[in-house]
Design a protein around this motif. Structure first.
Motif, PDB file in Angstrom:
ATOM      1  N   UNK A 143      77.578 -57.378  26.899  1.00  0.00           N
ATOM      2  CA  UNK A 143      77.774 -58.388  27.935  1.00  0.00           C
ATOM      3  C   UNK A 143      76.466 -59.137  28.175  1.00  0.00           C
ATOM      4  N   UNK A 144      76.568 -60.294  28.813  1.00  0.00           N
ATOM      5  CA  UNK A 144      75.371 -61.056  29.156  1.00  0.00           C
ATOM      6  C   UNK A 144      74.463 -60.236  30.062  1.00  0.00           C
ATOM      7  N   UNK A 145      75.043 -59.509  30.989  1.00  0.00           N
ATOM      8  CA  UNK A 145      74.259 -58.673  31.899  1.00  0.00           C
ATOM      9  C   UNK A 145      73.474 -57.608  31.130  1.00  0.00           C
ATOM     10  N   UNK A 146      74.127 -56.933  30.191  1.00  0.00           N
ATOM     11  CA  UNK A 146      73.452 -55.906  29.392  1.00  0.00           C
ATOM     12  C   UNK A 146      72.339 -56.519  28.554  1.00  0.00           C
ATOM     13  N   UNK A 147      72.625 -57.669  27.971  1.00  0.00           N
ATOM     14  CA  UNK A 147      71.649 -58.337  27.112  1.00  0.00           C
ATOM     15  C   UNK A 147      70.393 -58.716  27.891  1.00  0.00           C
ATOM     16  N   UNK A 148      70.597 -59.324  29.056  1.00  0.00           N
ATOM     17  CA  UNK A 148      69.458 -59.795  29.843  1.00  0.00           C
ATOM     18  C   UNK A 148      68.615 -58.631  30.340  1.00  0.00           C
ATOM     19  N   UNK A 149      69.256 -57.594  30.860  1.00  0.00           N
ATOM     20  CA  UNK A 149      68.507 -56.453  31.373  1.00  0.00           C
ATOM     21  C   UNK A 149      67.727 -55.754  30.265  1.00  0.00           C
ATOM     22  N   UNK A 150      68.259 -55.789  29.050  1.00  0.00           N
ATOM     23  CA  UNK A 150      67.538 -55.239  27.905  1.00  0.00           C
ATOM     24  C   UNK A 150      66.361 -56.134  27.521  1.00  0.00           C
ATOM     25  N   UNK A 151      66.580 -57.430  27.575  1.00  0.00           N
ATOM     26  CA  UNK A 151      65.557 -58.388  27.141  1.00  0.00           C
ATOM     27  C   UNK A 151      64.365 -58.423  28.084  1.00  0.00           C
ATOM     28  N   UNK A 152      64.596 -58.183  29.379  1.00  0.00           N
ATOM     29  CA  UNK A 152      63.487 -58.301  30.335  1.00  0.00           C
ATOM     30  C   UNK A 152      62.702 -57.008  30.494  1.00  0.00           C
ATOM     31  N   UNK A 153      63.121 -55.948  29.804  1.00  0.00           N
ATOM     32  CA  UNK A 153      62.367 -54.700  29.895  1.00  0.00           C
ATOM     33  C   UNK A 153      60.947 -54.930  29.403  1.00  0.00           C
ATOM     34  N   UNK A 154      59.938 -54.382  30.084  1.00  0.00           N
ATOM     35  CA  UNK A 154      58.546 -54.572  29.654  1.00  0.00           C
ATOM     36  C   UNK A 154      58.340 -54.122  28.217  1.00  0.00           C
ATOM     37  N   UNK A 155      57.521 -54.851  27.500  1.00  0.00           N
ATOM     38  CA  UNK A 155      57.294 -54.601  26.085  1.00  0.00           C
ATOM     39  C   UNK A 155      55.794 -54.685  25.821  1.00  0.00           C
TER      40      UNK A 155
END
Length: 302
Positions: A143-155
């Motif tokens: 989902x868009x929600x899952x994608x965004x929360x994964x993408x914004x995780x600190x790296x």
């Protein structure tokens, strides 16, 4: 793309794929690359107008060349140059040499001139979701929600998340070899943005500038969308990522600065704001992207 704890196996597969995008050899080539002082590098987070600036830079320096089959051929992606068979030290047909990267300041090759562009973060993340959907994952898997929360995780790797990228470049905004632009301002007044890039690149030819404005509109670029669809990268890296050879990554250019916020649920937007607060507000005081944009405008006008 960063790693994220969670139960969706499609997220785990997506992260594994993105971790294989660049080889260790390619990473070392990036770290050892020494650009020339005349080189111009567009350094943005993903989906913040990188391809748009590539086209502007190339049209300004070439006077209207569209003979390339992929924009990354003529404005190489530093991060993946080695892995797609490009020599970063090679001469370019047109001058100055131009490149792109998504590297944050700390790992970006030093010594060149840099164009840094930011876009409202939700719009950026929504664009990235559409860009990878259908190749890196199927629409029903994430989902868009899952994608965004994964993408914004600190790296902590070479590709920082959006907020770390912004924070790393912000102190450099007034350096003479750095040009700060905002995606929304480019939408509002493309000609002024092209002229700013031209001045920064040392290009004064009025015909080239006028032509570059015409050839950098979304309408013009959509007419040649195959030239801006990451074909070079996909042809070299699909197999390593476990994507069918010949599959073309989505080239979605809505140009919207607001669609991301319109389609995201409140929980997703709150997660984005929370990350902004923890990384950007903590260091700069800017409460959100609008506050950041206003501050940058006032600073330029002063």
């Amino acid at each position: 793309m960063s790693t994220s704890q969670g139960g969706n196996p499609a997220i785990k597969q997506l992260n594994q794929r993105m971790s294989r995008l660049m080889t260790n050899e390619g990473r070392q080539k990036v770290l050892s690359f020494v650009p020339r002082s005349s080189d111009v590098i567009v350094a943005t987070p993903p989906k913040c107008g990188t391809t748009w600036i590539q086209q502007i830079m190339h049209q300004l320096r070439s006077g209207g060349d569209m003979t390339f089959t992929d924009i990354d051929e003529v404005v190489p992606w530093i991060d993946l140059a080695y892995d797609v068979g490009q020599d970063l030290d090679a001469e370019h047909k047109y001058q100055p040499r131009c490149f792109k990267t998504h590297a944050w300041y700390e790992v970006c090759p030093k010594g060149a001139k840099y164009i840094v562009v930011y876009r409202e973060p939700c719009a950026s993340f929504y664009s990235a979701f559409n860009f990878l959907k259908g190749t890196h994952f199927q629409p029903e898997e994430i989902t868009l929600d899952e994608f965004v929360k994964n993408m914004i995780s600190p790296n902590e790797k070479m590709r920082a998340n959006y907020f770390q990228h912004l924070l790393s470049w912000w102190p450099k905004r007034n350096d003479p070899n750095v040009l700060f632009l905002l995606y929304e301002d480019m939408l509002d007044d493309l000609e002024s943005a092209v002229r700013a890039v031209a001045t920064f690149m040392g290009i004064e030819d009025e015909a080239s500038i006028t032509n570059a404005v015409k050839m950098s509109t979304f309408d013009f670029m959509k007419q040649s969308r195959d030239k801006f669809a990451s074909n070079l990268v996909s042809s070299y890296r699909n197999k390593a990522l476990g994507i069918p050879e010949g599959a073309v990554w989505q080239c979605v250019a809505t140009g919207s600065a607001t669609k991301g916020r319109e389609v995201m649920d409140e929980g997703t937007k709150q997660a984005v704001q929370k990350m902004w607060n923890e990384i950007v507000t903590k260091e700069t005081g800017f409460q959100d992207y609008s506050d950041f944009r206003d501050a940058l405008k006032k600073e330029k006008q002063s």
